[in-house]
Design an enzyme around this catalytic site. Structure first.
Site, PDB file in Angstrom:
ATOM      1  N   LYS A 168      13.060  -9.245   1.968  1.00 40.80           N
ATOM      2  CA  LYS A 168      13.816  -8.013   1.307  1.00 40.80           C
ATOM      3  C   LYS A 168      15.119  -8.444   0.429  1.00 40.80           C
ATOM      4  CE  LYS A 168      12.869  -5.158   5.512  1.00 40.80           C
ATOM      5  NZ  LYS A 168      11.838  -4.258   4.807  1.00 40.80           N
ATOM      6  N   ARG A 170       3.258  -3.391  11.978  1.00 41.63           N
ATOM      7  CA  ARG A 170       2.005  -3.004  12.509  1.00 41.63           C
ATOM      8  C   ARG A 170       1.316  -4.111  12.939  1.00 41.63           C
ATOM      9  NH1 ARG A 170       0.835  -1.567   6.288  1.00 41.63           N
ATOM     10  NH2 ARG A 170       3.070  -0.770   6.495  1.00 41.63           N
TER      11      ARG A 170
END
Ligand code: BES
Ligand code: MN
Ligand code: ZN
Length: 501
Positions: A280, A354
């Site tokens: 990020k 996920r």
């Protein structure tokens, strides 16, 4: 802060301050506010005549008693129009009153219950809202401050003064329920506010164990070896870049009878999300210490459900790990086989939530849950879609979704459903594996949910994306700046909803 309930006249309360209220448009106060006004010699009525006190929503008027009452100050809270008054307003007014009084140094406060008279609320619900609002609103995360630099001491006791002896039991019980759910919410907030260097996956497990001990429920912590034997390769894959060992935290509360609902609560427990190799940008990366807000919510909710002795069976499952880059980290292009056997192409290591949830959902299904609800700070796309007001909801079961929505409404936690058409599945088809872990930027919150759906089978399931709601960037009502503890109270309400089938 201690909260007591007594029967009596609030005008006789001994302490530092009392809280009374006034609806908009009322010319002569009634009930307990009238009793306090009479003792003050009509000051409140005079202020109403002068137009200074109007009872508008958000209005706060501090009156000095100057010896006419056993307290120094009276805080008159405006409640707005009676027809606009809600349970959530009862929480807010309680929070605002106590924050005001804490700021001016009050330590022992008396209050009436807001909204149970002219507001038309049920006395017990209004009392629960009062206790929730007070504890939630006064919350502060002070662990790393040596002296309380804003100077103000905590309120020591809040005494709820009820006029009707017949309501004493119901109000006392309601205040207790409010305390349990508010303290659980604050415990979740503490976990989310805690920095990543102290709240490692192992420490999250220790805190869950501690919560389990206090609420007398079972807690298991599966380490890397056990996870290997279980085939939790999606969770272990995410953990590969980190020096901290991952774990799967499992809490179990067996309050229900055989054949009753068994709810599986799954919470994303990424204690720090750097994005991994798909790293990020530096800006705001510190906020990713809060990427375990889903875990915090399910741990706290399970413990609150147990403390309330609700007759339901709950299994909470938290996959906990850091997501960091290193020479041993998962790489874009890698393929993992999840615990369920499904193969996943990892196209972006920042879509790690996920992956860990895939194994946790499958694990919960193996424990034979009848319903699944997962809570996760899953996607930035959900924040783009709904902002910071609503959490996103996704489901394969309209009936379960309806219960979650009702539970959220009662909690004052906004939830908005998003679509799950089968066509979205095309976006996560992989050329080399069964599915891939991102579907591109379009409909990102939905494709995240679609990915999770591959691991829930036919179990009724709701996915709650709290990426936008787990933290607040400014203080508002009973919500301080920082972690919100969102979904703790919704999940507790959901347990109650599931019992009414
Ligand atoms: N933890 C983030 C999502 C997030 C974003 C939470 C902002 C709170 C605030 C999650 O792991 C993530 O990085 N998601 C990616 C998914 C993408 C790579 C498909 C995202 O949303 O960008
Ligand atoms: Mn991520
Ligand atoms: Zn994440």
């Amino acid at each position: 802060m201690d909260i007591r309930v007594v029967v009596g006249d609030v005008a006789k309360f001994r302490g530092d301050a009392v809280v009374v209220n006034l609806f908009e448009g009322v010319k002569a106060p009634g009930g307990a506010t009238a009793a306090v006004d009479a003792a003050l010699g009509g000051t409140i009525r005079k202020l109403i005549q002068l137009g200074e006190v109007r009872g508008k929503w958000g209005e706060q008027t501090l009156v000095h008693a100057l010896g006419k009452l056993p307290v120094d100050r009276v805080l008159v809270m405006g409640l707005g129009k009676p027809e606009d008054f809600t349970l959530d307003r009862a929480r807010i007014v309680s929070a605002e009153a106590l924050k005001h009084l804490r700021k001016i140094g009050a330590r022992r406060v008396g209050t009436i219950v807001h909204g149970a008279g002219a507001g038309g609320l049920n006395a017990a619900q209004a009392a629960q809202a009062l206790s929730e609002g007070a504890l939630l609103g006064l919350y502060r995360f002070t662990r790393y401050k040596r002296n309380n630099d804003n100077g103000n001491k905590e309120i020591e006791t809040l005494t709820v003064v009820e006029r009707d002896r017949l309501k004493l039991r119901a109000v006392t019980e309601a205040v207790r329920r409010g305390r349990i759910v508010a303290e659980a919410t604050n415990a979740a907030r503490d976990l989310v506010n805690e920095p990543g260097n102290t709240l490692t996956p192992t420490e999250l497990g220790r805190r869950a164990r501690e919560a389990a001990r206090r609420s007398r429920i079972r807690c298991q912590m599966l380490g890397p070896q056990q996870l290997g034997r279980l085939g939790a390769r999606a969770l272990l894959g995410v953990a590969r870049g980190s020096q901290e060992p991952p774990c799967l935290i499992v809490l179990e509360y067996r309050g229900g009878r055989r054949g009753g609902p068994h709810i599986g609560l799954i919470g994303k427990g990424i204690t720090f999300d750097s994005g991994g190799i798909s790293i990020k940008p530096a800006e705001n990366m510190e906020a990713m210490k809060g990427d375990m807000a889903g875990a915090a919510a399910v741990i706290a909710a399970t413990s609150a459900i147990a403390l309330l002795s609700l007759p339901i069976h709950v299994t909470a499952v938290v996959p906990a790990t850091e997501n960091l880059p290193s020479g041993s980290a998962l790489k874009p292009g890698d393929v993992l086989r999840a615990m369920s056997g499904k193969t996943i192409e990892v196209v972006n290591t920042d879509a790690e939530g996920r992956l860990v949830l895939a194994d946790a959902l499958h694990y919960a299904r193996n424990r034979k849950v009848s319903h699944l609800v997962d809570v996760a700070t899953l996607t930035g796309a959900c924040v783009v879609a709904l902002g910071t007001l609503n959490s996103g909801a996704f489901t394969n079961s309209q009936a379960l979704l309806d219960k979650v929505l009702a539970a959220g409404r009662a909690a004052g936690e906004k939830i908005w459903p998003l679509p799950m058409d089968p066509e979205y599945d095309d976006l996560i088809k992989s050329d080399i594996a069964e599915i891939k872990n991102t579907g591109g930027r379009k409909g990102g919150a939905i494709t995240g949910a679609k990915f999770l759906q591959h691991f829930v089978g036919d179990t009724p399931w709701v996915h709650l994306d709290i990426a936008g709601t787990s933290e607040a960037d400014k203080e508002k009502g009973y919500q301080p700046k920082g972690a919100t503890g969102v979904m703790v109270r919704t999940l507790v309400n959901l347990a109650v909803e599931l019992l009414s089938d």
